[in-house]
Design a protein around this motif. Structure first.
Motif, mmCIF file in Angstrom:
data_model
loop_
_atom_site.group_PDB
_atom_site.id
_atom_site.type_symbol
_atom_site.label_atom_id
_atom_site.label_comp_id
_atom_site.label_asym_id
_atom_site.label_seq_id
_atom_site.Cartn_x
_atom_site.Cartn_y
_atom_site.Cartn_z
ATOM 1 N N TYR A 85 26.946 45.409 29.239
ATOM 2 C CA TYR A 85 27.050 45.231 30.686
ATOM 3 C C TYR A 85 28.207 44.297 31.012
ATOM 4 C CZ TYR A 85 22.418 47.318 30.682
ATOM 5 O OH TYR A 85 21.369 48.173 30.483
ATOM 6 N N PRO A 86 28.944 44.563 32.091
ATOM 7 C CA PRO A 86 30.089 43.704 32.410
ATOM 8 C C PRO A 86 29.656 42.309 32.852
ATOM 9 C CG PRO A 86 29.666 45.261 34.197
ATOM 10 C CD PRO A 86 28.764 45.659 33.066
ATOM 11 N N GLY A 87 30.414 41.308 32.417
ATOM 12 C CA GLY A 87 30.180 39.948 32.873
ATOM 13 C C GLY A 87 30.959 39.704 34.159
ATOM 14 N N LEU A 88 30.248 39.510 35.269
ATOM 15 C CA LEU A 88 30.900 39.390 36.577
ATOM 16 C C LEU A 88 30.620 38.032 37.207
ATOM 17 C CD1 LEU A 88 30.022 42.899 38.079
ATOM 18 C CD2 LEU A 88 32.037 42.254 36.747
ATOM 19 N N TYR A 89 31.552 37.596 38.032
ATOM 20 C CA TYR A 89 31.381 36.386 38.838
ATOM 21 C C TYR A 89 30.760 36.788 40.172
ATOM 22 C CZ TYR A 89 34.678 34.420 35.458
ATOM 23 O OH TYR A 89 35.302 34.010 34.305
ATOM 24 N N PRO A 90 29.536 36.363 40.460
ATOM 25 C CA PRO A 90 28.823 36.865 41.649
ATOM 26 C C PRO A 90 29.512 36.570 42.977
ATOM 27 C CG PRO A 90 27.654 35.010 40.651
ATOM 28 C CD PRO A 90 28.711 35.420 39.691
ATOM 29 N N TYR A 91 30.305 35.486 43.036
ATOM 30 C CA TYR A 91 30.912 35.121 44.311
ATOM 31 C C TYR A 91 32.384 35.533 44.411
ATOM 32 C CZ TYR A 91 26.601 32.721 45.268
ATOM 33 O OH TYR A 91 25.266 32.461 45.485
ATOM 34 N N LEU A 92 32.794 36.447 43.527
ATOM 35 C CA LEU A 92 34.092 37.090 43.654
ATOM 36 C C LEU A 92 33.880 38.547 44.036
ATOM 37 C CD1 LEU A 92 36.165 35.835 40.566
ATOM 38 C CD2 LEU A 92 36.222 34.985 42.920
ATOM 39 N N THR A 93 34.823 39.121 44.766
ATOM 40 C CA THR A 93 34.750 40.541 45.095
ATOM 41 C C THR A 93 35.194 41.361 43.891
ATOM 42 O OG1 THR A 93 37.031 40.724 45.880
ATOM 43 C CG2 THR A 93 35.353 40.006 47.492
ATOM 44 N N GLY A 94 34.934 42.648 43.966
ATOM 45 C CA GLY A 94 35.423 43.529 42.913
ATOM 46 C C GLY A 94 36.929 43.467 42.791
ATOM 47 N N TRP A 95 37.614 43.440 43.946
ATOM 48 C CA TRP A 95 39.069 43.353 43.936
ATOM 49 C C TRP A 95 39.541 42.057 43.276
ATOM 50 C CZ3 TRP A 95 43.041 46.595 44.990
ATOM 51 C CH2 TRP A 95 44.311 46.017 45.030
ATOM 52 N N ASP A 96 38.846 40.954 43.567
ATOM 53 C CA ASP A 96 39.193 39.670 42.966
ATOM 54 C C ASP A 96 39.120 39.745 41.436
ATOM 55 O OD1 ASP A 96 39.582 38.453 45.419
ATOM 56 O OD2 ASP A 96 37.512 37.724 45.543
ATOM 57 N N HIS A 97 38.098 40.431 40.923
ATOM 58 C CA HIS A 97 37.957 40.571 39.468
ATOM 59 C C HIS A 97 39.167 41.293 38.880
ATOM 60 C CE1 HIS A 97 33.687 39.581 40.129
ATOM 61 N NE2 HIS A 97 33.647 39.302 38.836
ATOM 62 N N LEU A 98 39.546 42.404 39.502
ATOM 63 C CA LEU A 98 40.657 43.183 38.976
ATOM 64 C C LEU A 98 41.975 42.414 39.093
ATOM 65 C CD1 LEU A 98 39.683 46.685 40.403
ATOM 66 C CD2 LEU A 98 39.346 45.825 38.090
ATOM 67 N N ASP A 122 34.656 51.809 48.968
ATOM 68 C CA ASP A 122 33.680 51.326 49.956
ATOM 69 C C ASP A 122 33.115 49.948 49.618
ATOM 70 O OD1 ASP A 122 34.030 53.605 51.430
ATOM 71 O OD2 ASP A 122 32.230 54.610 50.677
ATOM 72 N N PHE A 123 33.178 49.544 48.351
ATOM 73 C CA PHE A 123 32.544 48.268 47.990
ATOM 74 C C PHE A 123 33.467 47.307 47.249
ATOM 75 C CE2 PHE A 123 31.592 51.212 44.473
ATOM 76 C CZ PHE A 123 31.955 50.465 43.360
ATOM 77 N N ILE A 124 34.717 47.695 46.996
ATOM 78 C CA ILE A 124 35.583 46.874 46.162
ATOM 79 C C ILE A 124 35.884 45.510 46.783
ATOM 80 C CG2 ILE A 124 37.805 47.698 47.082
ATOM 81 C CD1 ILE A 124 36.879 47.075 43.372
ATOM 82 N N LYS A 125 35.801 45.381 48.122
ATOM 83 C CA LYS A 125 36.077 44.091 48.780
ATOM 84 C C LYS A 125 34.798 43.294 49.062
ATOM 85 C CE LYS A 125 40.553 44.599 49.011
ATOM 86 N NZ LYS A 125 41.305 44.734 50.256
ATOM 87 N N ARG A 126 33.657 43.788 48.559
ATOM 88 C CA ARG A 126 32.391 43.072 48.733
ATOM 89 C C ARG A 126 32.123 42.169 47.533
ATOM 90 N NH1 ARG A 126 28.731 48.202 49.779
ATOM 91 N NH2 ARG A 126 27.154 46.782 48.925
ATOM 92 N N LEU A 127 31.314 41.113 47.752
ATOM 93 C CA LEU A 127 30.974 40.194 46.670
ATOM 94 C C LEU A 127 30.150 40.917 45.600
ATOM 95 C CD1 LEU A 127 30.009 36.932 48.619
ATOM 96 C CD2 LEU A 127 32.209 37.528 47.587
ATOM 97 N N ALA A 128 30.455 40.610 44.351
ATOM 98 C CA ALA A 128 29.795 41.293 43.237
ATOM 99 C C ALA A 128 28.300 40.999 43.168
ATOM 100 C CB ALA A 128 30.458 40.892 41.924
#
Length: 302
Positions: A85-98, A122-128
């Motif tokens: 499973y990907p390790g994500l930062y919950p308070y970054l958006t998908g775009w921020d991760h990339l 539709d969701f890339i700019k939403r918080l992870a």
């Protein structure tokens, strides 16, 4: 074209448990390779070892000719990966991760292309933190591809994806491979891997028991069948068995198709015995049936 990944005589133990036994294989440039086997066979261990996440006792791993160990992993700079499973930062958006993982602004066009291909707009700019399992999985795949790596290692990349998302991912992987990217993919969704992989590595109990192409695996295991409906199916089965045809278990007349003349010979046998053949269908073998057959044969041989 050469090999982007070479794994030679790899051995790994956890305590007293020997989990990888002289694992030996290559991944060619631009090839999509499926790594399949039962739970606990060693698939994830192989991938983590290649990525330098865990050490190994003996053997050699090379990416683009450079050796990889936990203390020497410069070669991994051009490798993308999603393990479990990907390790994500919950308070970054998908775009921020990339954007965080991208090597420079020149990647922006490539990032947008991946987002569009995986239908993430539709969701890339939403918080992870608000992402579903499928959204997280798409982002993990996108992060693995963000820097246009030469080799991508994906462990169960289809987890949590709906049928359309699986097709989108499949199309993207094929498109990237045609541009020269190599893929090593482990998945329990064998029907999808069958549509995707060009080469197949089958592992069981920490050993590679087969390294072949997808086509050769399906053909060599002989799981194509011929289904016949006759005027007397029980009699037809007895006649065909007596004539040394190989039949599946069960009351139906389903012949294992191992030769070019299987159908013609079976029809001749039944017609000469006075039986009518009312219907005939060819049923192609699957990766699942081929895998199970190969593993069964390997375990009998042991």
């Amino acid at each position: 074209m050469g090999d982007i990944l070479t794994v030679h005589n790899l051995n790994k133990s956890f305590g007293s448990k020997h989990v990888l036994h002289d694992v030996d294989f290559t991944v060619g440039e631009g090839r999509i390779v499926g790594l399949i086997g039962p739970n606990g066979a060693g698939k994830s261990t192989i991938m983590k070892t290649i990525l330098g996440l865990i050490n190994y006792e003996s053997g050699e791993i090379q990416v683009a000719g450079q050796t990889v160990t936990p203390s020497s992993h410069e070669a991994l700079a051009n490798v993308g990966a999603l393990i479990e499973y990907p390790g994500l930062y919950p308070y970054l958006t998908g775009w921020d991760h990339l954007d965080l993982f991208a090597n420079g602004d020149h990647q922006l066009i490539h990032i947008q292309r991946i987002i569009s291909k995986l239908n993430m707009d539709d969701f890339i700019k939403r918080l992870a933190r608000g992402y579903s399992v499928g959204m997280k999985q798409k982002l993990g795949v996108a992060m693995a591809l963000v820097n246009e790596p030469s080799l991508v290692i994906l462990d169960e990349p289809m987890n949590g994806l709906d049928p359309q998302s699986i097709k989108d991912l499949r199309d993207l992987i094929i498109e990237e491979s045609q541009k020269g990217t190599s893929f090593l993919i482990s998945s329990h969704i064998l029907s999808e891997l069958e549509k995707l992989a060009q080469d197949v590595l089958i592992i069981d109990k920490g050993k590679i028991v087969s390294a072949t192409t997808m086509h050769q695996l399906l053909v060599s295991q002989g799981r194509n069948t011929i289904f016949l409906q006759t005027s007397d199916d029980p009699k037809a089965r007895d006649l065909l068995k007596a004539a040394s045809f190989e039949l599946d278990d069960g009351p139906q007349v389903r012949i294992i198709d191992r030769a070019d003349d299987t159908l013609a010979s079976a029809l001749k046998t039944l017609i000469n015995a006075g039986l009518d053949v009312n219907d005939m269908q060819r049923e192609e073998g699957s990766l699942e049936s081929s895998l199970l057959d190969l593993l069964a044969k390997d375990r009998v041989a042991d």
